[in-house]
Design a protein around this motif. Structure first.
Motif, PDB file in Angstrom:
ATOM      1  N   ILE A 143      -4.183  -4.663  -7.219  1.00 32.37           N
ATOM      2  CA  ILE A 143      -2.885  -5.289  -6.966  1.00 32.37           C
ATOM      3  C   ILE A 143      -3.010  -6.768  -7.289  1.00 32.37           C
ATOM      4  O   ILE A 143      -3.880  -7.459  -6.768  1.00 32.37           O
ATOM      5  CB  ILE A 143      -2.420  -5.103  -5.508  1.00 32.37           C
ATOM      6  N   LYS A 187       0.832  -1.211   0.000  1.00 30.47           N
ATOM      7  CA  LYS A 187       0.000   0.000   0.000  1.00 30.47           C
ATOM      8  C   LYS A 187       0.862   1.255   0.000  1.00 30.47           C
ATOM      9  O   LYS A 187       0.603   2.208  -0.743  1.00 30.47           O
ATOM     10  CB  LYS A 187      -0.918  -0.004   1.219  1.00 30.47           C
ATOM     11  N   GLU A 188       1.900   1.266   0.832  1.00 29.44           N
ATOM     12  CA  GLU A 188       2.742   2.459   0.951  1.00 29.44           C
ATOM     13  C   GLU A 188       3.475   2.753  -0.356  1.00 29.44           C
ATOM     14  O   GLU A 188       3.611   3.902  -0.767  1.00 29.44           O
ATOM     15  CB  GLU A 188       3.754   2.285   2.082  1.00 29.44           C
ATOM     16  N   TYR A 189       3.946   1.705  -1.033  1.00 27.82           N
ATOM     17  CA  TYR A 189       4.721   1.881  -2.256  1.00 27.82           C
ATOM     18  C   TYR A 189       3.847   1.883  -3.506  1.00 27.82           C
ATOM     19  O   TYR A 189       4.354   2.021  -4.621  1.00 27.82           O
ATOM     20  CB  TYR A 189       5.806   0.808  -2.360  1.00 27.82           C
ATOM     21  N   ASN A 190       2.547   1.711  -3.312  1.00 26.41           N
ATOM     22  CA  ASN A 190       1.579   1.811  -4.416  1.00 26.41           C
ATOM     23  C   ASN A 190       1.973   0.915  -5.590  1.00 26.41           C
ATOM     24  O   ASN A 190       2.086   1.359  -6.738  1.00 26.41           O
ATOM     25  CB  ASN A 190       1.458   3.270  -4.887  1.00 26.41           C
ATOM     26  N   LYS A 215       1.822  -2.430  -8.272  1.00 25.08           N
ATOM     27  CA  LYS A 215       0.835  -3.078  -9.137  1.00 25.08           C
ATOM     28  C   LYS A 215       0.778  -4.588  -8.907  1.00 25.08           C
ATOM     29  O   LYS A 215      -0.240  -5.221  -9.174  1.00 25.08           O
ATOM     30  CB  LYS A 215       1.155  -2.802 -10.610  1.00 25.08           C
TER      31      LYS A 215
END
Length: 344
Positions: free
Chosen positions: A292, A259-262, A264
């Motif tokens: 994701i 989530k923090e690093y967004n 794929k």
């Protein structure tokens, strides 16, 4: 476009492996000679014995891989080999074999980091999409690695003591399971219930590092204390409790980092990626996220193999990464140091 064929060679521990990969994604051949039965009676890998077996097997394994691929050495684009990390004697067998083939057939020699290989095993399942996050879990490594492009490896979290696989093997010995212990603990966990309260090492707030030494010690103390009190602990319940503690920390930190690093994609890699409890928990957690994708390699690509080395070697080949005939085995090869060669 000419077809690209990369021969991969892997001898970092106790598997002698060779494979041919076409265009970086297609397994043309994949041969693995395992030494598990040999090391089982010792309760772990004996480096000298592993090296001797590699010497005995390496030529036959490479010949079989090439025969299965149905191509000659002249059709290869390059030879990729695990340069480290691993057991130095074992690594040397593969490195020298790869150097010999590269010299004899005037082929590019491509050094590969063992963990990069585990990550790129996932490219044999589906194309990678960046940025992505890889959870690497094996007997010697537990790491969260962020990748913004091919060949870029940023370690954002790692174990400070025992790797997860190492903890599994130590707990397996306490429960008198044969080597390798990890699969036995996984099976026992599926037959038991997590009824025993064991610690979770979350470390500092926001940290993506891991620690499993305290958990291993807690399991040992639980068994010893029960013996002193004359109590009986159901091994399946202890295995389930241990596995729940390991998996909960691995999955929660992975999801938080994703989530923090967004990212794929989330990739699972390494020998412990074969663990059913971890695979199930990670699938369940990622299913609750939006946009994701989770990639988990098939079981045969989780443990050490040469297809993953050739898959990584294909990427490095395209990036122009080459080694000369002075290439040496590096048992302590650091991923981020290796990474700097790829991005410079």
């Amino acid at each position: 476009m000419n077809e690209q064929y990369i021969l991969g060679i892997e001898t970092s521990c106790d598997e002698t492996a060779a494979a041919v990969i076409k265009n970086g994604k297609e397994i043309v051949s994949n041969v693995v000679a395992s030494q598990i039965d040999t090391h089982k009676r010792f309760g772990g890998v004996v480096p000298e014995i592993a090296s001797r077996h590699h010497v005995e097997q390496i030529t036959m394994v490479i010949e079989e891989a090439m025969n299965n691929a149905g191509i000659g050495f002249s059709q290869l684009s390059g030879v990729a080999v695990t340069a480290g990390p691993g057991l130095v004697g074992a690594l040397l067998i593969g490195v020298e074999a790869a150097k010999s083939i590269a010299f004899a057939h005037s082929l590019p020699l491509i050094p590969v980091h063992h963990i990069a290989g585990h990550i790129y095993a996932n490219r044999l399942v589906t194309e990678l999409q960046f940025p992505l996050l890889s959870l690497v879990v094996s007997g010697g490594h537990t790491e969260l690695i962020y990748m913004k492009e091919h060949g870029h490896f940023e370690v954002i979290g790692e174990t400070r003591d025992d790797a997860a696989g190492e903890a599994y093997d130590k707990v397996a010995r306490v429960l008198h399971c044969p080597y390798p212990g990890g699969p036995h603990i996984d099976r026992m966990a599926s037959e038991g219930e997590a009824t025993i309260n064991l610690p979770r090492a979350w470390l500092e707030e926001g940290s993506y590092d891991f620690s499993f030494s305290g958990l291993k010690s807690a399991v040992i103390n639980t068994v010893h204390n029960a013996k002193q009190r004359g109590e009986t602990i159901k091994p399946e319940n202890l295995a389930a409790s241990f596995q729940e503690s390991v998996v909960e920390v691995l999955v929660e930190k992975t999801i938080r980092a994703a989530k923090e690093y967004n990212v794929k994609q989330i990739l699972l890699a390494g020998g412990v990626a074969a663990n059913n409890g971890l695979r199930t928990a990670l699938r369940k957690a990622v299913a609750e996220l939006e946009n994701i994708e989770l990639i988990i390699p098939p079981l045969k690509l989780c443990t050490d193999n040469a297809a993953m080395i050739a898959a990584a070697g294909s990427v490095f080949y395209e990036k122009g990464i080459r080694a000369d005939l002075t290439l040496n085995a590096n048992p302590g090869l650091d991923l981020e140091s290796f990474n700097s060669k790829l991005i410079n």
